[in-house]
Design an enzyme around this catalytic site. Structure first.
Site, PDB file in Angstrom:
ATOM      1  N   CYS A 129       0.868  -1.175   0.000  1.00  0.00           N
ATOM      2  CA  CYS A 129       0.000   0.000   0.000  1.00  0.00           C
ATOM      3  C   CYS A 129       0.906   1.227   0.000  1.00  0.00           C
ATOM      4  O   CYS A 129       2.062   1.132  -0.388  1.00  0.00           O
ATOM      5  CB  CYS A 129      -0.983  -0.019   1.174  1.00  0.00           C
TER       6      CYS A 129
ATOM      7  N   ASP B 275      -8.325   3.688   1.496  1.00  0.00           N
ATOM      8  CA  ASP B 275      -7.366   3.998   2.547  1.00  0.00           C
ATOM      9  C   ASP B 275      -8.119   4.492   3.784  1.00  0.00           C
ATOM     10  O   ASP B 275      -8.759   5.536   3.742  1.00  0.00           O
ATOM     11  CB  ASP B 275      -6.401   5.071   2.065  1.00  0.00           C
TER      12      ASP B 275
ATOM     13  N   CYS C 235      -1.246   0.617   7.292  1.00  0.00           N
ATOM     14  CA  CYS C 235      -2.685   0.329   7.425  1.00  0.00           C
ATOM     15  C   CYS C 235      -3.091  -0.903   6.614  1.00  0.00           C
ATOM     16  O   CYS C 235      -3.221  -1.988   7.145  1.00  0.00           O
ATOM     17  CB  CYS C 235      -3.535   1.523   6.974  1.00  0.00           C
ATOM     18  N   ARG C 236      -3.294  -0.692   5.321  1.00  0.00           N
ATOM     19  CA  ARG C 236      -3.860  -1.745   4.477  1.00  0.00           C
ATOM     20  C   ARG C 236      -2.943  -2.928   4.254  1.00  0.00           C
ATOM     21  O   ARG C 236      -3.354  -4.089   4.404  1.00  0.00           O
ATOM     22  CB  ARG C 236      -4.301  -1.158   3.132  1.00  0.00           C
ATOM     23  N   SER C 237      -1.700  -2.685   3.861  1.00  0.00           N
ATOM     24  CA  SER C 237      -0.819  -3.822   3.547  1.00  0.00           C
ATOM     25  C   SER C 237      -0.447  -4.647   4.780  1.00  0.00           C
ATOM     26  O   SER C 237      -0.431  -5.877   4.686  1.00  0.00           O
ATOM     27  CB  SER C 237       0.418  -3.378   2.757  1.00  0.00           C
TER      28      SER C 237
ATOM     29  N   ASN D  73       2.590   1.468   4.276  1.00  0.00           N
ATOM     30  CA  ASN D  73       2.817   0.192   4.955  1.00  0.00           C
ATOM     31  C   ASN D  73       2.508   0.251   6.446  1.00  0.00           C
ATOM     32  O   ASN D  73       3.198  -0.342   7.269  1.00  0.00           O
ATOM     33  CB  ASN D  73       4.243  -0.300   4.699  1.00  0.00           C
TER      34      ASN D  73
END
Length: 163
Positions: A9, A127, A14-16, A12
Site C-alpha cells: 500500500c 485507505d 494500514c492496508r498492507s 505500509n
C-alpha cells in the site's frame, strides 16, 4: 520451493500490514506456512521503521490476528525473489508496475480485490488512514473476502512446485 507474496500500500502502516496478517493466518490455517512466505511494504518510505497504525493493530487483534508489524518501503530489486506482488489499490498497481525491472516482473503485480469474486468493478481497498475506526473494519472485511480467492490461486501455483 517457497512461494513469496508481498502486499503493498502507500505507507505500509494500514492496508498492507492488515492484508499481510490476514493472509499469513490463512496460509497457516491451510498448513502451508512452510511453503508460502508473506510480507508487506509501502510504495513510499515515510513510515519506515514504524509499527502499524494503532487502529490497524486494534482491528486485527479484535479479530484474532497478529498486529505485530514494522513498516518498510518496497524495493524494485525484490521483484527477483517475489512470485506475487499484491497492490491494495490501482494507484499502487500503477506505481509497482512502473518500478518493475522487466515485463515479467510487472505481470507479478495484481490487485488484492481481483481475488474476490463479488468485488465488482471497484477493486480498490479504500485507505482508512484519514477516517474513523469503521474504515479499518471495512478494510478488514475486504481483505478477508479477497484472501480466500488469493489462497486458492496460490495453492494452484504451488501444485506444480516441489515441496
Amino acid at each position: 520451493m517457497t512461494y513469496r507474496v508481498c502486499f503493498v500500500c502507500t505507507g505500509n502502516i494500514c492496508r498492507s500490514p492488515m492484508a499481510e496478517s490476514v493472509f499469513r493466518a490463512r496460509v497457516a490455517e491451510a498448513g502451508l506456512e512452510d511453503r508460502v512466505e508473506v510480507d508487506s511494504a509501502g510504495t513510499g518510505g515515510w513510515h519506515e521503521g514504524d509499527p502499524a497504525d494503532p487502529r490497524t493493530v486494534s482491528v486485527l487483534e479484535e479479530h484474532g490476528y497478529d498486529g505485530e508489524h514494522v513498516a518498510r518501503q518496497f524495493q524494485p530489486s525484490w521483484f527477483a525473489r517475489l512470485d506475487l506482488v499484491i497492490a491494495l489499490d490501482s494507484g499502487h498497481l500503477k506505481a509497482l508496475r512502473r518500478l518493475a525491472p522487466t515485463e515479467e516482473d510487472a505481470l507479478k503485480v495484481r490487485l488484492l480485490r481481483s481475488y474476490d469474486p463479488v468485488a465488482g468493478d471497484d477493486l480498490d481497498v479504500p485507505d482508512p488512514y484519514y477516517g474513523h475506526g469503521d474504515g479499518f473494519e471495512e478494510c478488514l472485511d475486504m481483505v478477508e473476502a479477497a484472501s480466500t480467492g488469493l489462497l486458492a490461486a496460490v495453492r494452484e501455483r504451488l501444485e506444480g512446485r516441489a515441496a
